[in-house]
Design a protein around this motif. Structure first.
Motif, PDB file in Angstrom:
ATOM      1  N   ILE A   1      24.073  37.780  64.834  1.00 41.93           N
ATOM      2  CA  ILE A   1      23.037  37.918  65.722  1.00 41.93           C
ATOM      3  C   ILE A   1      23.077  37.669  67.379  1.00 41.93           C
ATOM      4  CG2 ILE A   1      21.834  38.898  63.922  1.00 41.93           C
ATOM      5  CD1 ILE A   1      20.556  36.332  64.121  1.00 41.93           C
ATOM      6  N   TYR A   2      22.533  38.493  68.243  1.00 43.68           N
ATOM      7  CA  TYR A   2      22.818  37.890  69.801  1.00 43.68           C
ATOM      8  C   TYR A   2      21.255  38.161  70.237  1.00 43.68           C
ATOM      9  CZ  TYR A   2      28.274  38.757  69.126  1.00 43.68           C
ATOM     10  OH  TYR A   2      28.842  38.248  68.192  1.00 43.68           O
ATOM     11  N   ASN A   3      20.625  37.715  70.777  1.00 43.39           N
ATOM     12  CA  ASN A   3      18.898  37.356  71.967  1.00 43.39           C
ATOM     13  C   ASN A   3      20.142  37.692  72.819  1.00 43.39           C
ATOM     14  OD1 ASN A   3      16.602  35.142  72.273  1.00 43.39           O
ATOM     15  ND2 ASN A   3      16.631  37.261  72.178  1.00 43.39           N
ATOM     16  N   GLN A   4      20.410  39.784  73.132  1.00 39.80           N
ATOM     17  CA  GLN A   4      20.095  39.908  74.439  1.00 39.80           C
ATOM     18  C   GLN A   4      20.482  41.222  74.219  1.00 39.80           C
ATOM     19  OE1 GLN A   4      23.792  37.815  74.703  1.00 39.80           O
ATOM     20  NE2 GLN A   4      24.998  39.613  74.621  1.00 39.80           N
ATOM     21  N   SER A   5      20.634  41.807  74.934  1.00 35.63           N
ATOM     22  CA  SER A   5      20.783  43.134  75.915  1.00 35.63           C
ATOM     23  C   SER A   5      22.157  43.917  74.670  1.00 35.63           C
ATOM     24  CB  SER A   5      20.143  43.828  76.350  1.00 35.63           C
ATOM     25  OG  SER A   5      20.739  45.657  76.590  1.00 35.63           O
ATOM     26  N   SER A   6      21.158  44.505  74.279  1.00 34.01           N
ATOM     27  CA  SER A   6      23.173  45.511  73.435  1.00 34.01           C
ATOM     28  C   SER A   6      23.698  46.282  74.532  1.00 34.01           C
ATOM     29  CB  SER A   6      22.444  46.355  72.428  1.00 34.01           C
ATOM     30  OG  SER A   6      21.764  47.362  73.104  1.00 34.01           O
ATOM     31  N   TYR A   7      23.445  46.760  75.651  1.00 35.31           N
ATOM     32  CA  TYR A   7      24.041  47.638  76.544  1.00 35.31           C
ATOM     33  C   TYR A   7      25.347  47.082  76.511  1.00 35.31           C
ATOM     34  CZ  TYR A   7      20.191  50.497  76.690  1.00 35.31           C
ATOM     35  OH  TYR A   7      18.971  51.265  76.006  1.00 35.31           O
ATOM     36  N   GLY A   8      26.379  47.254  76.805  1.00 33.47           N
ATOM     37  CA  GLY A   8      27.697  46.866  76.794  1.00 33.47           C
ATOM     38  C   GLY A   8      27.875  46.406  75.920  1.00 33.47           C
ATOM     39  N   LEU A   9      28.037  45.932  74.548  1.00 29.01           N
ATOM     40  CA  LEU A   9      27.891  45.366  73.794  1.00 29.01           C
ATOM     41  C   LEU A   9      29.482  44.678  73.611  1.00 29.01           C
ATOM     42  CD1 LEU A   9      27.701  48.604  71.376  1.00 29.01           C
ATOM     43  CD2 LEU A   9      26.546  46.443  70.994  1.00 29.01           C
ATOM     44  N   ALA A  10      29.326  43.982  74.373  1.00 25.24           N
ATOM     45  CA  ALA A  10      30.670  43.306  75.855  1.00 25.24           C
ATOM     46  C   ALA A  10      31.426  42.466  74.579  1.00 25.24           C
ATOM     47  CB  ALA A  10      30.760  42.152  76.519  1.00 25.24           C
ATOM     48  N   GLU A  11      30.340  42.032  73.261  1.00 25.24           N
ATOM     49  CA  GLU A  11      31.159  41.127  72.426  1.00 25.24           C
ATOM     50  C   GLU A  11      32.066  41.763  71.125  1.00 25.24           C
ATOM     51  OE1 GLU A  11      27.591  39.442  73.943  1.00 25.24           O
ATOM     52  OE2 GLU A  11      28.136  41.543  73.246  1.00 25.24           O
ATOM     53  N   LEU A  12      31.931  43.131  71.806  1.00 23.67           N
ATOM     54  CA  LEU A  12      32.939  43.442  70.413  1.00 23.67           C
ATOM     55  C   LEU A  12      34.191  44.363  71.049  1.00 23.67           C
ATOM     56  CD1 LEU A  12      29.365  45.233  68.298  1.00 23.67           C
ATOM     57  CD2 LEU A  12      30.155  43.394  68.109  1.00 23.67           C
ATOM     58  N   ALA A  13      35.086  44.981  69.853  1.00 21.67           N
ATOM     59  CA  ALA A  13      35.936  45.588  70.099  1.00 21.67           C
ATOM     60  C   ALA A  13      35.853  46.918  70.111  1.00 21.67           C
ATOM     61  CB  ALA A  13      37.397  44.670  69.756  1.00 21.67           C
ATOM     62  N   ASP A  14      36.760  47.046  70.965  1.00 21.52           N
ATOM     63  CA  ASP A  14      37.614  49.082  70.257  1.00 21.52           C
ATOM     64  C   ASP A  14      37.247  49.227  68.911  1.00 21.52           C
ATOM     65  OD1 ASP A  14      37.268  49.355  73.029  1.00 21.52           O
ATOM     66  OD2 ASP A  14      38.436  49.692  73.872  1.00 21.52           O
ATOM     67  N   ASN A  15      37.154  50.497  68.698  1.00 21.58           N
ATOM     68  CA  ASN A  15      36.978  50.667  66.483  1.00 21.58           C
ATOM     69  C   ASN A  15      37.021  49.390  65.492  1.00 21.58           C
ATOM     70  OD1 ASN A  15      38.089  53.242  68.143  1.00 21.58           O
ATOM     71  ND2 ASN A  15      39.672  52.000  69.139  1.00 21.58           N
ATOM     72  N   SER A  16      36.196  48.988  65.817  1.00 24.13           N
ATOM     73  CA  SER A  16      36.140  47.152  65.327  1.00 24.13           C
ATOM     74  C   SER A  16      34.144  47.502  63.946  1.00 24.13           C
ATOM     75  CB  SER A  16      36.049  46.542  66.408  1.00 24.13           C
ATOM     76  OG  SER A  16      34.233  46.094  66.664  1.00 24.13           O
ATOM     77  N   ILE A  17      34.149  48.506  64.225  1.00 23.12           N
ATOM     78  CA  ILE A  17      32.755  48.613  63.538  1.00 23.12           C
ATOM     79  C   ILE A  17      32.646  49.673  62.830  1.00 23.12           C
ATOM     80  CG2 ILE A  17      30.013  48.862  63.599  1.00 23.12           C
ATOM     81  CD1 ILE A  17      31.020  46.224  64.717  1.00 23.12           C
ATOM     82  N   SER A  18      32.410  49.555  61.404  1.00 27.34           N
ATOM     83  CA  SER A  18      32.796  51.033  60.193  1.00 27.34           C
ATOM     84  C   SER A  18      31.221  52.082  60.290  1.00 27.34           C
ATOM     85  CB  SER A  18      32.696  50.401  59.011  1.00 27.34           C
ATOM     86  OG  SER A  18      33.693  49.319  58.933  1.00 27.34           O
ATOM     87  N   ALA A  19      30.275  51.663  60.500  1.00 30.96           N
ATOM     88  CA  ALA A  19      28.788  52.285  60.146  1.00 30.96           C
ATOM     89  C   ALA A  19      27.860  51.874  61.137  1.00 30.96           C
ATOM     90  CB  ALA A  19      28.139  52.230  59.594  1.00 30.96           C
ATOM     91  N   LEU A  20      26.675  52.189  61.352  1.00 27.04           N
ATOM     92  CA  LEU A  20      25.821  52.365  62.453  1.00 27.04           C
ATOM     93  C   LEU A  20      24.938  52.966  62.063  1.00 27.04           C
ATOM     94  CD1 LEU A  20      24.835  51.740  65.208  1.00 27.04           C
ATOM     95  CD2 LEU A  20      25.029  54.133  65.777  1.00 27.04           C
ATOM     96  N   VAL A  21      23.779  51.916  62.072  1.00 26.19           N
ATOM     97  CA  VAL A  21      22.090  51.875  61.450  1.00 26.19           C
ATOM     98  C   VAL A  21      21.502  51.316  62.293  1.00 26.19           C
ATOM     99  CG1 VAL A  21      20.642  51.952  59.523  1.00 26.19           C
ATOM    100  CG2 VAL A  21      23.245  51.930  59.132  1.00 26.19           C
ATOM    101  N   THR A  22      20.164  52.253  62.742  1.00 24.75           N
ATOM    102  CA  THR A  22      19.997  51.568  63.890  1.00 24.75           C
ATOM    103  C   THR A  22      18.420  52.610  64.064  1.00 24.75           C
ATOM    104  OG1 THR A  22      19.875  50.782  66.088  1.00 24.75           O
ATOM    105  CG2 THR A  22      20.773  53.447  65.654  1.00 24.75           C
ATOM    106  N   ASP A  23      17.193  51.724  64.613  1.00 27.86           N
ATOM    107  CA  ASP A  23      15.923  51.793  64.367  1.00 27.86           C
ATOM    108  C   ASP A  23      15.694  52.066  66.431  1.00 27.86           C
ATOM    109  OD1 ASP A  23      12.948  52.839  64.520  1.00 27.86           O
ATOM    110  OD2 ASP A  23      12.516  51.146  62.878  1.00 27.86           O
ATOM    111  N   PRO A  24      15.916  52.835  67.113  1.00 24.81           N
ATOM    112  CA  PRO A  24      15.372  52.476  68.475  1.00 24.81           C
ATOM    113  C   PRO A  24      14.601  52.854  68.456  1.00 24.81           C
ATOM    114  CG  PRO A  24      16.376  54.863  68.291  1.00 24.81           C
ATOM    115  CD  PRO A  24      16.392  54.074  67.035  1.00 24.81           C
ATOM    116  N   PRO A  25      13.847  51.960  70.560  1.00 26.22           N
ATOM    117  CA  PRO A  25      12.843  52.707  70.250  1.00 26.22           C
ATOM    118  C   PRO A  25      12.451  54.566  70.430  1.00 26.22           C
ATOM    119  CG  PRO A  25      13.438  51.411  72.152  1.00 26.22           C
ATOM    120  CD  PRO A  25      14.895  51.358  71.182  1.00 26.22           C
TER     121      PRO A  25
END
Length: 325
Positions: free
Chosen positions: A8-32
């Motif tokens: 987990i990261y205490n920062q803005s998610s814009y960019g998702l710089a920590e994550l590689a392309d095609n590395s995540i299986s699913a997205l589940v989120t409750d945005p503003p």
């Protein structure tokens, strides 16, 4: 039990710089939602389209996502998701009976406009679902006077308001397109994603209930796109039941829009399989992450607000100790 972990990261998610392309299986989120819920600073606008472009980049081809939204601005969020490259597959409805009407007695405004003093008829003592500091300026709290209109014009419109009671919350089901040239089966073989986990989210038969359909499944019915807080009791249709969060379920969790872990568990299981990694770029107090740990999924979450990040961190630590250790 697999080696389940979270990042987990205490920062803005814009960019998702920590994550590689095609590395995540699913997205589940409750945005503003962009509706200024309880006048909260973080809910003044819909997320910038960049986060959906970023999410598309890091999701594996064929990966599914679930995105909470509001009734009023769902259409704009869906356009942003489509413009970013996602496919809109469905809209799930979390239906409940205890929604709070977004309205007021307009007759009192008419009195005020006419320079007439409305009549005090008592005091409010309790409003379900709110904690101190949440919405004193907008909703009745203990010790606040209750008024009724007095002018002739206002009396004609007594009780008139500006909106009906909301009874559902939309959850947009999206999918990253399959890799070009691949069938669903070939995409799953290559990327391990591309299909919904219907087996793990079936609605069990009730005790003594006769099975229905031409080929009833022993585990129950396929989950529907309606999720309810109470049974419909219509004699046939059955839905996944999940109650809304009640205050003080966790005294340390002060997030105003927290979602039930039971609901997030169902959603996490629907779009992912055991051992896979789920992303939540708007983590809040961490309900998605708790659901992932409970269901043997890896989790990656982002939360800019330090208070909510600390709450999420505490909840995830508790969940990992309870379900993994």
């Amino acid at each position: 039990m697999q080696n389940i972990d979270y990042w987990i990261y205490n920062q803005s998610s814009y960019g998702l710089a920590e994550l590689a392309d095609n590395s995540i299986s699913a997205l589940v989120t409750d945005p503003p939602y962009g509706i200024s819920f309880q006048n909260s600073y973080w809910d003044r606008d819909l997320p910038d389209k960049q986060i959906w472009t970023d999410s598309l980049r890091v999701l594996k081809s064929g990966g599914f996502g679930l995105v909470f939204s509001s009734i009023r601005l769902m259409h704009r969020l869906m356009v942003s998701l489509e413009d970013s490259g996602f496919l809109i597959k469905d809209v799930l409805f979390w239906a409940y009976l205890n929604g709070m009407p977004k309205s007021r007695d307009i007759a009192l405004d008419i009195d005020k406009e006419l320079g007439v003093e409305s009549k005090v008829v008592g005091q409010y003592t309790y409003v379900q679902g709110y904690k101190k500091g949440g919405a004193e300026d907008y909703y009745a709290k203990e010790g606040k006077n209750k008024h009724e209109p007095t002018s002739k014009t206002a009396l004609k419109y007594k009780g008139a308001g500006l909106g009906i009671k909301p009874a559902y919350e939309p959850i947009i089901l999206i999918q990253k397109p399959l890799e070009k040239g691949l069938t669903v089966a070939k995409n799953i073989i290559k990327h391990q994603v591309g299909a919904l986990n219907l087996e793990e989210t079936r609605i069990p038969y009730e005790e003594g209930e006769g099975k229905v359909g031409h080929n009833p499944h022993p585990k129950g019915r396929v989950t529907a796109n309606i999720l309810r807080t109470e049974e419909l009791n219509d004699g046939y249709d059955k839905f996944f039941l999940v109650p809304k969060v009640r205050q003080h379920a966790e005294d340390f969790n002060i997030h105003p829009t927290k979602k039930p872990t039971h609901l997030m568990s169902h959603l996490v299981k629907l779009v992912s399989f055991e051992g896979q990694t789920v992303l939540d770029p708007f983590m809040g107090s961490g309900s998605t992450g708790v659901a992932c740990i409970e269901n043997n999924r890896q989790f990656i979450g982002y939360e800019l607000d330090k208070t909510y990040f600390d709450i999420a961190q505490k909840r995830l630590e508790i969940a990992k100790h309870q379900f993994v250790c």
